[in-house]
Design an enzyme around this catalytic site. Sequence first.
Site, PDB file in Angstrom:
ATOM      1  N   SER A  15      25.455   4.759   5.865  1.00  0.00           N
ATOM      2  CA  SER A  15      26.432   3.355   5.430  1.00  0.00           C
ATOM      3  C   SER A  15      25.928   2.185   6.362  1.00  0.00           C
ATOM      4  CB  SER A  15      27.916   3.568   5.654  1.00  0.00           C
ATOM      5  OG  SER A  15      27.850   3.954   7.097  1.00  0.00           O
ATOM      6  N   GLY A  18      23.328  -2.658   4.712  1.00  0.00           N
ATOM      7  CA  GLY A  18      23.427  -3.813   3.866  1.00  0.00           C
ATOM      8  C   GLY A  18      23.456  -3.638   2.176  1.00  0.00           C
ATOM      9  N   LYS A  19      24.184  -2.781   1.883  1.00  0.00           N
ATOM     10  CA  LYS A  19      24.602  -2.815   0.445  1.00  0.00           C
ATOM     11  C   LYS A  19      25.675  -3.992  -0.100  1.00  0.00           C
ATOM     12  CE  LYS A  19      26.955   0.784   0.161  1.00  0.00           C
ATOM     13  NZ  LYS A  19      28.424   1.150   0.193  1.00  0.00           N
ATOM     14  N   ASP A  73      32.865  -7.715   2.785  1.00  0.00           N
ATOM     15  CA  ASP A  73      31.872  -7.835   1.661  1.00  0.00           C
ATOM     16  C   ASP A  73      32.114  -9.196   0.686  1.00  0.00           C
ATOM     17  OD1 ASP A  73      29.545  -5.959   2.394  1.00  0.00           O
ATOM     18  OD2 ASP A  73      30.935  -4.563   1.743  1.00  0.00           O
ATOM     19  N   LYS A 191      12.352  11.452   2.342  1.00  0.00           N
ATOM     20  CA  LYS A 191      12.993  12.530   1.990  1.00  0.00           C
ATOM     21  C   LYS A 191      14.318  12.228   2.030  1.00  0.00           C
ATOM     22  CE  LYS A 191      11.141  15.804   0.834  1.00  0.00           C
ATOM     23  NZ  LYS A 191      10.649  16.917   1.897  1.00  0.00           N
ATOM     24  N   CYS A 389      43.356 -20.274  14.252  1.00  0.00           N
ATOM     25  CA  CYS A 389      44.684 -19.367  14.015  1.00  0.00           C
ATOM     26  C   CYS A 389      45.276 -19.052  15.639  1.00  0.00           C
ATOM     27  CB  CYS A 389      44.299 -18.268  13.207  1.00  0.00           C
ATOM     28  SG  CYS A 389      45.826 -17.649  12.507  1.00  0.00           S
ATOM     29  N   GLN A 393      47.343 -21.620  18.181  1.00  0.00           N
ATOM     30  CA  GLN A 393      48.573 -21.227  18.508  1.00  0.00           C
ATOM     31  C   GLN A 393      48.519 -20.846  20.216  1.00  0.00           C
ATOM     32  OE1 GLN A 393      49.729 -17.418  16.821  1.00  0.00           O
ATOM     33  NE2 GLN A 393      50.188 -18.242  14.827  1.00  0.00           N
ATOM     34  N   GLU A 413      55.297 -13.258  19.456  1.00  0.00           N
ATOM     35  CA  GLU A 413      54.563 -11.833  19.206  1.00  0.00           C
ATOM     36  C   GLU A 413      54.103 -11.072  20.431  1.00  0.00           C
ATOM     37  OE1 GLU A 413      50.790 -13.061  17.236  1.00  0.00           O
ATOM     38  OE2 GLU A 413      49.929 -11.079  17.275  1.00  0.00           O
ATOM     39  N   ARG A 473      51.561 -14.484  10.953  1.00  0.00           N
ATOM     40  CA  ARG A 473      52.985 -14.113  10.822  1.00  0.00           C
ATOM     41  C   ARG A 473      53.576 -15.399  11.380  1.00  0.00           C
ATOM     42  NH1 ARG A 473      54.397  -9.876   8.252  1.00  0.00           N
ATOM     43  NH2 ARG A 473      52.745  -8.606   8.761  1.00  0.00           N
ATOM     44  N   HIS A 518      42.087 -20.488   8.795  1.00  0.00           N
ATOM     45  CA  HIS A 518      40.818 -19.900   9.027  1.00  0.00           C
ATOM     46  C   HIS A 518      39.741 -20.668   8.173  1.00  0.00           C
ATOM     47  CE1 HIS A 518      41.995 -16.226  11.320  1.00  0.00           C
ATOM     48  NE2 HIS A 518      43.131 -16.275  10.528  1.00  0.00           N
ATOM     49  N   GLU A 520      36.702 -20.629   8.590  1.00  0.00           N
ATOM     50  CA  GLU A 520      35.518 -19.819   8.674  1.00  0.00           C
ATOM     51  C   GLU A 520      35.462 -19.141   6.951  1.00  0.00           C
ATOM     52  OE1 GLU A 520      38.038 -18.914  10.508  1.00  0.00           O
ATOM     53  OE2 GLU A 520      38.533 -16.990  10.847  1.00  0.00           O
TER      54      GLU A 520
HETATM   55  N1  GLN Z   1      48.641 -13.465  15.824  1.00  0.00           N
HETATM   56  C1  GLN Z   1      48.629 -14.600  15.207  1.00  0.00           C
HETATM   57  C2  GLN Z   1      50.033 -14.541  14.077  1.00  0.00           C
HETATM   58  O1  GLN Z   1      50.119 -13.650  13.399  1.00  0.00           O
HETATM   59  C3  GLN Z   1      47.476 -15.097  14.793  1.00  0.00           C
HETATM   60  C4  GLN Z   1      46.749 -14.442  13.790  1.00  0.00           C
HETATM   61  C5  GLN Z   1      45.464 -15.001  13.488  1.00  0.00           C
HETATM   62  O2  GLN Z   1      44.811 -15.392  14.320  1.00  0.00           O
HETATM   63  N2  GLN Z   1      45.058 -14.508  12.232  1.00  0.00           N
HETATM   64  O3  GLN Z   1      50.544 -15.660  13.895  1.00  0.00           O
END
Ligand code: GLN
Length: 543
Positions: A15, A18-19, A73, A191, A389, A393, A413, A473, A518, A520
């Site tokens: 595995s 690079g599939k 992926d 092989k 994210c 925070q 958290e 969350r 996010h 990204e």
């Molecule tokens: N732990 C944080 C939350 O749940 C941030 C989550 C994250 O960075 N994706 O809100």
Amino acid sequence: MQKTKYIFVIGGVLSGVGKGVTTASIGRIFKNRGFKVSAIKIDPYINVDAGTMNPVEHGEVFVTEDGDETDQDLGNYERFLETDIYSYNYMTTGRVYLSVIEKERGMQYKGKCVEVVPHIPMEVIHRIKNAAAKTKAEIMVIEIGGTAGEYQNILFLEAARMMKLENPGDVAFVLVSYLPVPGHLGEMKTKPTQYASRTLNASGIQADFIVARGPAALDKPRREKLAVLCGLRNEDDVIAAPDVKSIYEIPQVLEKQKFAESIMKRLNIKSRKVVEKNWDKFVNKIDKITTSVKIAVIGKYFATGDYTLADSYISVINAIKHAAWHNGVNAEMTWIDSEEYEKHPEKIKELGNYDAVIVPGGFGTRGIEGIISTIKYAREHNLPYLGLCYGMQLATIEFSRNVLGYKDAHTVECNPKSKNLIININLTQAENIKNNRYGGTMRLGAYDCVLKQGSISRNLYGAEKISERHRHRYEFDNKYRDEMEQKGMIVTGVNPQSNLVEIIEIKNHPYFVGVQFHPEFKSRFLEPHPLFVGLVKAALKNK
Ligand code: GLN
């Protein structure tokens, strides 16, 4: 419009060769010809989605527009195909069984004895065809997770075999295999790939093509040998895929060997020439880049070494690279374990050696005090900062502690007992946790965000309303907003429906942006994300 043709990509030998990138690149060479292309990932594990897995075990959890927590992926598919991939393009063993069981409970099998075969593969086929219909794909590339010979993916291979039996002219199989060069021999060995091909035969599947991954390109004798011994029609059906500098070169590697032509011939597709050339041009352009920008990424998940780390933040890495390339530089990324700064606070000064800092998403308590010190350093030293994210925070917590003076400021958290929970939990989320409902219950997928006039974000996006993907969350508590803004941390992005804070910026700082979402996930090779582009620009100024 070409009727849907299905290309299954199956791994052999080991595995991680690079599939996923091969799948995405096959899609890309067809997209370059103007075909409508989509891709599916099938994961063998029982988990219904990737959301509940530890990133050290699984790598990144990629979030789709519609809020599915999937395999990384899918990120490659989106980046290579420049299209959004939705939940229906992803399945796991757990998901397939769950729907078969639900259908059975709903009498949808009309009293039949429901069996593993054929009902499980039939459900898989149903899902593949549904995705093809939904995406209107002319070419559907399907990556089967795991490697040939594993017990876990056998029912997916059976589904693929059944599809081929039903429509032999519409289905092709690509075996992505690995050819090692053992150090003591110094010679590439075929092989293991021969075994992989035989193992596939045992599942009733004959590979039509072999993509031969390896440290070097395959030579002619080995190509011939593989073609004969693995039962291919001719040696051109063996495609050499040696290691390359950047994954974005792979479509070129396939193109040079006329892979798309061979597939079109095999599947009786009316041949089309390459019409989209921007990808190619950009690959050639970045090849000539010689300067770089230094970016520090601070986080945790470093416990099991660099390999896991890179996997956990794969979209962040790609987003940084895209933005750097579009600024005409390479990104030199350094991974810093935040716990280092907890153990050795004097080391924080090292951050002065970088042009910019990123704190990616994360969960839990480990390493966060080191991250908070990092954020403080970036804020006080005008070091360009992008917080994703958790990185947003923790930026609000750092500011509350060190500027507003709430020494115990925290996120629920990590410290529910704190009197100043800058990051808190809403009622639905509290209920979810109370009832152990963890799977797929975070705030997930695309949400709107309205940007403040004159802010860095507003200027970078060049739009007032944007939409970004979420996975978290907890939320910023609006109770602290006024006080924070008075002291220089400005809320520049808000969700128009819920009034939740989505973006914060620091006034009079060259670039300090924290986002609850996010970004990204939406960065593409040819279309970098504005916030990353902005960070790199600021980093270059800071050099
Ligand atoms: N732990 C944080 C939350 O749940 C941030 C989550 C994250 O960075 N994706 O809100």
